[in-house]
Scaffold this active site. Sequence first.
Site, PDB file in Angstrom:
ATOM      1  N   ARG A 248      50.620  20.481   1.853  1.00  0.00           N
ATOM      2  CA  ARG A 248      49.353  20.443   1.120  1.00  0.00           C
ATOM      3  C   ARG A 248      49.370  21.548   0.069  1.00  0.00           C
ATOM      4  NH1 ARG A 248      47.217  25.041   3.267  1.00  0.00           N
ATOM      5  NH2 ARG A 248      47.594  25.486   5.467  1.00  0.00           N
TER       6      ARG A 248
ATOM      7  N   HIS B  58      48.026  37.108  11.545  1.00  0.00           N
ATOM      8  CA  HIS B  58      48.912  36.071  11.008  1.00  0.00           C
ATOM      9  C   HIS B  58      48.251  35.269   9.895  1.00  0.00           C
ATOM     10  CE1 HIS B  58      51.218  37.187  14.479  1.00  0.00           C
ATOM     11  NE2 HIS B  58      50.288  36.750  15.287  1.00  0.00           N
TER      12      HIS B  58
END
Length: 689
Positions: A303, A246
């Site tokens: 972010r 992932h």
Amino acid sequence: MKKHESAVRTTPFDTLLIANRGEIACRVMRTARRLGLKTVAIYSDADAGARHVREADEAIRVGPAPARESYLDVEAVIEAARRTGSGAIHPGYGFLSENGDFVNALEKAGITFVGPPASAIAAMGDKSAAKARMANAGVPLVPGYHGDDQSDALLRDEADKIGYPVMLKASAGGGGKGMRVVESGDGFQAALDGCRRESRAAFSDDRMLIEKYLVKPRHVEVQVFCDCNGNGVYLFERDCSVQRRHQKVIEEAPAPGMTAELRSAMGDAAVRAAQEIGYVGAGTIEFLLDADGSFFFMEMNTRLQVEHPVTEMITGQDLVEWQLRVAMGEPLPCSQDALTITGHSFEARIYAEDPDQDFLPATGLLTRFALDLEGAGLSGDQVRLDSGVESGDTVSMHYDPMLAKLIVHGADRDAALATLNRALAALDVQGVVTNRAFLLRLATHPGFKNTGLKNVELDTRFIERNEATLFAPRTYDREAYASAALIGLHQLSQECESNSPWDRHDGFRLNAPHTIRIALCDPADVKAADSDEAVVIVEGKRSAGEALWHLAIGDETLTASLQPLSGDAVAVTLDGHRRRLQARRDGHVVVMADPRGETRLFWRRIDAIDHGHHEAESTLTAPMHGTVVALLVEPGASVEKGMPLMVMEAMKMEHTMTAPADGSVASFHFQAGDTVGQGDVLLDFTPSE
């Protein structure tokens, strides 16, 4: 639009502290200096000599090696800003970049946070609550459970209702931590326990959410940017489908097969999602894109993303500069209509890890880290290397194993991919195992290479689906054997410190041709009793400073020469066919790389030292530095080959150690919570007779 009222303090500043390490810290420093800002680095004891520290105008120690006691210590980071008069802090990504408490503390200290307000971080930090906000904003969602009831029984019941396969995800998570795909109810509880352990360790929060796992989805994310005046734009999309555990491996922009209509729909949905939570700064909305063109909100990263350079390459914009200007209160530098896409870009993440050992992290001393662009015929306009390390740096066990990002640009996808292959071949990393060879295999794989407008084979299980070919046993032709034989012989001769012919190692004979017998095989087969070796008989002489050779491989003969080039590059000519290679000898292994891939062959002189085959070991050793999480069997237990024996945690990821054969565990040398070093004997194992 209505001006956004946030807790973000936006005032001009002249000194910037970067609350991060590695390549992102170096990246932010370069842009900050271009804007005339003074840069301040922070460092832990493990990073006292790190590149980001060396490149900063000032640097402040914030604590010992563990991140919780240094980079994640809010008070220490703020005190470093006070000591250096820093008016703003850029968090990079990871560490404190999505920590709302940190943002609030900066507001109280009168320091600008280069990022979104704490309220926006909170809105997206809890993934369950974020799903509800996105539903209100009309952003499509994947079916799933995001509730507060976290009992094992209810979570299992919800998974059964959704239908397998499902994805377990840490509610407070990110970066692949606390995530598992569960294929059936039989494996649900074990996966849930593992996810909770990882989530507690990474986020101090073990709440889970469950989503339907789409079988062949693509991971397509949209870069958004908002300012304090309520303006928002999207800087198009990136395809990040190629992942392991992932975590992304290769990213590209724009996404293959993207139509103008779909791009607009996803971009508009992304901006709506950001404006729903009053976002400010750089953010990424991650979507799952199904084969039928439907897309679903997955999460928002509040972010800057690791893969932001591919967006910079295709748009010509500096996203870090955008961040700093927005943090100073300036409006967005561009409107949506002014943003355009030029060409295609790839980013390959260079990790200190061993893909052939289930991507285990690696540590050690980087004896060499260099990119030979000139030798590969490439320019700085085509290739960018964002790196947090240099030759001589140490890769520690304490932080993420990513060393650098190799970013390339081309006129179209084919041109960019060709440049990526050349650049990967020109990257020379020695001293630490990396994933470079795997990246070359991936980038030259037909399924990845042939992806185009009408044939998109990418999805989040691309590596799993193509495991048989990506990790296939190596095959070697006479060209590989001949080249490896000459390169090993050449580099052996370079190790001679004396000019005396009697001290040479290249088969020198008085009044006779040089003759030497070399055996080559796959490094993985060295210990096997039935290893398949190729024997190359090399006979040659020197003429005008160039070595001329005749090689015998079985019934075939070749005429060959080798010419050293710049750095580690050599030109090998076989029967008039000249090829340029990056080549080195790593112990007994010859490593050769060109745009077609990397080849590694174990090299030995038959007429010198015969390396005997090794007996199988009856112990299991730690493949990396880390911490023991759990012992899964009792001492004395009988086990079958491949059965899980213990769990280690390193670089924020769990790794399961399995039985090397049928047998029994005699004893464990460590208990849960113990720290182990690479090579430490973990347990005594008795194989069955």
